[in-house]
Design a protein around this motif. Structure first.
Motif, PDB file in Angstrom:
ATOM      1  N   MET A  40     -11.184 -12.889  -6.439  1.00 47.50           N
ATOM      2  CA  MET A  40      -9.878 -12.330  -6.099  1.00 47.50           C
ATOM      3  C   MET A  40      -8.901 -13.312  -5.447  1.00 47.50           C
ATOM      4  N   LYS A 144      -5.241  -3.263   0.915  1.00 50.06           N
ATOM      5  CA  LYS A 144      -3.941  -2.793   0.403  1.00 50.06           C
ATOM      6  C   LYS A 144      -3.400  -1.619   1.217  1.00 50.06           C
ATOM      7  N   ASP A 169       0.884  -9.345  -2.536  1.00 52.62           N
ATOM      8  CA  ASP A 169       0.092  -9.444  -3.754  1.00 52.62           C
ATOM      9  C   ASP A 169      -0.430  -8.057  -4.137  1.00 52.62           C
ATOM     10  N   ASN A 170      -0.776  -7.875  -5.421  1.00 47.93           N
ATOM     11  CA  ASN A 170      -1.501  -6.702  -5.899  1.00 47.93           C
ATOM     12  C   ASN A 170      -0.794  -5.367  -5.766  1.00 47.93           C
TER      13      ASN A 170
HETATM   14 MG   LIG Z   1      -4.781 -10.447  -3.902  1.00 46.05          MG
END
Ligand SMILES: [Mg+2]
Ligand SMILES: O=C(NCCCOCn1ccc2cnccc21)c1cc(-c2ccc(F)cc2)cc(O)c1O
Length: 214
Positions: A40, A144, A169-170
């Motif tokens: 990741m 997250k 990110d993500n």
């Molecule tokens: Mg990430």
């Protein structure tokens, strides 16, 4: 005895990269994760977007939440001007120990302070522990569901200033829907989405860049 994925990534760096050459460390990790096993790291596609935002901001003080193996810490630190500092936070001590070695192998350890712990505990201590007044650039790449509470905490702790850039990110995969809702409907931020793909895959993902307006 079984090695961990971060340990295997460190070995790939030691085998295939040149000590003191950050670009070769980045390439070695990307090659390993494309051809041997997924991991990741922000990766090369989103990493190029990260590079362009960091170069544009040219930050003196940077906070990264989510070090993992140090891939994005190396990407960011290699672009920083002399005297600039990156503080990167990692929750998992075993992973932090690997990241420390990869950051040192790249030769950019003088620009990087790796701190172990949880963002919720560490953010309120940033000013007193590191003499930080505010961050110029923040890269969110940790749990997250911590993107929203930690953004609010950064605001409350006075660690954002007019013009601070947050890059998350993500936001599509695994996804940070609450963060997108919070930041895009907040008049104190100006946001823009950069479409890309999940590292080393064809799966849709992307980065959300938000400027704090004060
Ligand atoms: Mg990430
Ligand atoms: O989960 C991810 N990252 C977070 C790691 C833990 O972070 C824990 N952590 C690190 C500092 C820190 C500070 N405070 C609290 C927790 C703190 C993450 C996950 C994926 C992913 C995408 C698709 C999949 F099928 C499976 C995984 C991709 C990514 O790019 C990610 O970044």
């Amino acid at each position: 005895t079984q090695t961990t994925r971060p340990q295997r990534i460190l070995k790939a760096v030691q085998k295939n990269a040149t000590k003191g050459d950050p670009d070769s460390v980045i390439s070695a990790i990307d090659h390993y994760c494309k051809h041997s096993e997924w991991a990741m790291n922000v990766g090369d596609e989103k990493g190029s977007i990260l590079d362009s935002v960091v170069s544009e901001v040219n930050p003196s003080t940077v906070l990264e939440l989510g070090t993992y193996c140090g891939y994005s810490a190396v990407r960011i630190a290699r672009l920083l001007s002399p005297g600039s500092k990156l503080i990167t936070v990692e929750f998992n001590p075993a992973i932090a120990a690997i990241a420390k070695q990869i950051i040192a192998y790249a030769g950019i350890q003088d620009k990087v302070t790796l701190v172990e712990g949880s963002s919720g505990d560490l953010i309120p201590k940033m000013k007193e522990c590191f003499g930080i007044t505010s961050f110029d650039f923040i890269f969110l790449d940790h749990w997250k569901d911590r993107y929203v509470p930690d953004t609010k905490l950064l605001e409350e702790c006075g660690l954002l200033r007019k013009g601070t850039v947050l890059l998350a990110d993500n936001v599509i995969c695994p996804g940070a829907p609450e963060y997108l809702k919070y930041i895009r409907n907040n008049r104190r931020y100006e946001s823009r989405y950069y479409p890309a793909h999940l590292e080393y895959t064809k799966v849709e993902d992307g980065l959300e860049k938000s400027i704090f307006l004060g």
